[in-house]
Motif scaffolding. Sequence first.
Motif, PDB file in Angstrom:
ATOM      1  N   SER A 166      28.382 -19.128  16.076  1.00  0.00           N
ATOM      2  CA  SER A 166      27.357 -18.495  15.248  1.00  0.00           C
ATOM      3  C   SER A 166      26.301 -17.888  16.146  1.00  0.00           C
ATOM      4  O   SER A 166      26.300 -18.115  17.366  1.00  0.00           O
ATOM      5  N   ALA A 167      25.377 -17.139  15.531  1.00  0.00           N
ATOM      6  CA  ALA A 167      24.294 -16.501  16.296  1.00  0.00           C
ATOM      7  C   ALA A 167      23.202 -17.484  16.684  1.00  0.00           C
ATOM      8  O   ALA A 167      22.265 -17.107  17.381  1.00  0.00           O
ATOM      9  N   GLY A 168      23.301 -18.731  16.248  1.00  0.00           N
ATOM     10  CA  GLY A 168      22.296 -19.727  16.644  1.00  0.00           C
ATOM     11  C   GLY A 168      22.117 -20.789  15.582  1.00  0.00           C
ATOM     12  O   GLY A 168      22.417 -20.577  14.403  1.00  0.00           O
ATOM     13  N   THR A 169      21.603 -21.922  16.013  1.00  0.00           N
ATOM     14  CA  THR A 169      21.348 -23.021  15.081  1.00  0.00           C
ATOM     15  C   THR A 169      20.308 -22.607  14.046  1.00  0.00           C
ATOM     16  O   THR A 169      19.248 -22.098  14.392  1.00  0.00           O
ATOM     17  N   GLY A 170      20.637 -22.814  12.788  1.00  0.00           N
ATOM     18  CA  GLY A 170      19.719 -22.465  11.710  1.00  0.00           C
ATOM     19  C   GLY A 170      19.873 -21.051  11.196  1.00  0.00           C
ATOM     20  O   GLY A 170      19.261 -20.690  10.186  1.00  0.00           O
ATOM     21  N   ALA A 171      20.693 -20.236  11.856  1.00  0.00           N
ATOM     22  CA  ALA A 171      20.939 -18.873  11.370  1.00  0.00           C
ATOM     23  C   ALA A 171      21.782 -18.939  10.101  1.00  0.00           C
ATOM     24  O   ALA A 171      22.451 -19.935   9.823  1.00  0.00           O
ATOM     25  N   LEU A 188      34.472 -28.813  11.333  1.00  0.00           N
ATOM     26  CA  LEU A 188      34.554 -27.725  12.296  1.00  0.00           C
ATOM     27  C   LEU A 188      33.618 -27.996  13.471  1.00  0.00           C
ATOM     28  O   LEU A 188      32.621 -28.706  13.334  1.00  0.00           O
ATOM     29  N   ASN A 189      33.915 -27.402  14.601  1.00  0.00           N
ATOM     30  CA  ASN A 189      33.098 -27.558  15.804  1.00  0.00           C
ATOM     31  C   ASN A 189      32.185 -26.334  15.941  1.00  0.00           C
ATOM     32  O   ASN A 189      32.596 -25.293  16.467  1.00  0.00           O
ATOM     33  N   HIS A 190      30.952 -26.452  15.446  1.00  0.00           N
ATOM     34  CA  HIS A 190      30.019 -25.324  15.495  1.00  0.00           C
ATOM     35  C   HIS A 190      29.515 -25.116  16.913  1.00  0.00           C
ATOM     36  O   HIS A 190      29.018 -26.043  17.558  1.00  0.00           O
ATOM     37  N   ILE A 191      29.606 -23.873  17.401  1.00  0.00           N
ATOM     38  CA  ILE A 191      29.121 -23.499  18.730  1.00  0.00           C
ATOM     39  C   ILE A 191      28.004 -22.478  18.556  1.00  0.00           C
ATOM     40  O   ILE A 191      28.273 -21.299  18.262  1.00  0.00           O
ATOM     41  N   PRO A 192      26.740 -22.877  18.714  1.00  0.00           N
ATOM     42  CA  PRO A 192      25.634 -21.919  18.538  1.00  0.00           C
ATOM     43  C   PRO A 192      25.388 -21.092  19.800  1.00  0.00           C
ATOM     44  O   PRO A 192      25.496 -21.596  20.918  1.00  0.00           O
ATOM     45  N   TYR A 193      25.087 -19.826  19.603  1.00  0.00           N
ATOM     46  CA  TYR A 193      24.740 -18.936  20.706  1.00  0.00           C
ATOM     47  C   TYR A 193      23.321 -18.402  20.468  1.00  0.00           C
ATOM     48  O   TYR A 193      22.738 -18.622  19.412  1.00  0.00           O
ATOM     49  N   LYS A 194      22.816 -17.691  21.440  1.00  0.00           N
ATOM     50  CA  LYS A 194      21.510 -17.052  21.297  1.00  0.00           C
ATOM     51  C   LYS A 194      21.725 -15.588  20.891  1.00  0.00           C
ATOM     52  O   LYS A 194      21.520 -14.668  21.674  1.00  0.00           O
ATOM     53  N   GLY A 195      22.187 -15.411  19.669  1.00  0.00           N
ATOM     54  CA  GLY A 195      22.440 -14.078  19.167  1.00  0.00           C
ATOM     55  C   GLY A 195      23.921 -13.806  18.978  1.00  0.00           C
ATOM     56  O   GLY A 195      24.784 -14.477  19.554  1.00  0.00           O
ATOM     57  N   SER A 196      24.209 -12.779  18.171  1.00  0.00           N
ATOM     58  CA  SER A 196      25.593 -12.429  17.866  1.00  0.00           C
ATOM     59  C   SER A 196      26.323 -11.823  19.059  1.00  0.00           C
ATOM     60  O   SER A 196      27.532 -12.024  19.212  1.00  0.00           O
ATOM     61  N   GLY A 197      25.594 -11.074  19.889  1.00  0.00           N
ATOM     62  CA  GLY A 197      26.222 -10.383  21.019  1.00  0.00           C
ATOM     63  C   GLY A 197      27.010 -11.307  21.934  1.00  0.00           C
ATOM     64  O   GLY A 197      28.216 -11.116  22.138  1.00  0.00           O
ATOM     65  N   PRO A 198      26.354 -12.320  22.515  1.00  0.00           N
ATOM     66  CA  PRO A 198      27.102 -13.221  23.407  1.00  0.00           C
ATOM     67  C   PRO A 198      28.182 -14.017  22.690  1.00  0.00           C
ATOM     68  O   PRO A 198      29.219 -14.330  23.283  1.00  0.00           O
ATOM     69  N   ALA A 199      27.956 -14.323  21.410  1.00  0.00           N
ATOM     70  CA  ALA A 199      28.978 -15.047  20.649  1.00  0.00           C
ATOM     71  C   ALA A 199      30.225 -14.184  20.472  1.00  0.00           C
ATOM     72  O   ALA A 199      31.360 -14.656  20.648  1.00  0.00           O
TER      73      ALA A 199
END
Length: 332
Positions: A166-171, A188-199
């Motif tokens: 996802s684009a980040g925790t809480g998005a 599911l194994n949620h993997i948060p990123y700092k924005g959609s781009g890097p994800a």
Amino acid sequence: MTRSSTRMTRHARRIALIGLAALALPIAPALAQDFPARPIRIMVPWAPGGNVDITARAIAPALSEILGQQVVIENRPGAGGMIGSASVAKGAADGYTLLLGSSGTITVAPALARNPSYDPIKDFALVGPIHSVPIVLTASAKVPIRTYREFLAQAQARPGQVSVASAGTGASNHLAIELLGRQAGVKLNHIPYKGSGPALTDLVGGQVDAMMDQLTASLPHIKEGRIRALAVTSRQRSAQQPDVPTLIELGLPDYEVITFTGLFAPAGTPRPILDKLQAALRQALARPAVRERFAGLGVDLIEPDYRAFEAYVQRDFANWRAVAREAGITMD
């Protein structure tokens, strides 16, 4: 003072109050007739360049022409969009400061915040809905998942191991993942990123199995075959990807997640002013140039059914609040 004079004084006061109330009756229509008498400000609670900012700038020129006053955009980002939103909620209810609200600021952030600075239901009056974008569940082309059924089978066979970015925790797309797991009955194994781009970069590269994100961001990679679209989260299929089924079609009858934008005013804005703003927004969204602009962004215009949209916002807020509590997701 005698009882008779006291009664006369009270009677005189009542007459005076009635007279003042009568004088006040024409004020609201007069306000609407003169409105707007100066420029109108649309608050965008995010930095320039994002989806909400682009939306505001797409409608502002048409609104300026229709209303006969300049409509200016002010960006005030911070705290997940809550700083700019709170400034409108607590501002003057005169129609001159409006909020370009979205799912993030109207239903998601207040649902997650420990101490929200505004109530999205009580503190805003709807001017009108603008557009919606579904979230799309995608899988990397480098993993053996081609359909939602295969994704679900993998998640059932390997609890907590299928990674979903996802684009980040809480998005909003993080909450969409939590809702999917809850309704599908899988971990599911949620993997948060700092924005959609890097994800998206890691999804394309196969570092994560799947992702949930706005269709507009994922669409170029889907069209190039770098990722696979498994399902969309809207109630109907997207015109941008008509062959991709909805999660409702795939067996989750209560699953609906869209990211919406709409124009809001502070609660208490006089009804005649709201009516004038609503009429202007309807006219702006009907203009071919505005519709072409939004079509190019890959979004779906929302029909101006105000009661239906208000009801949706209330359901969405309550839904995310329940999901956040169950998943233990909070924002400071």
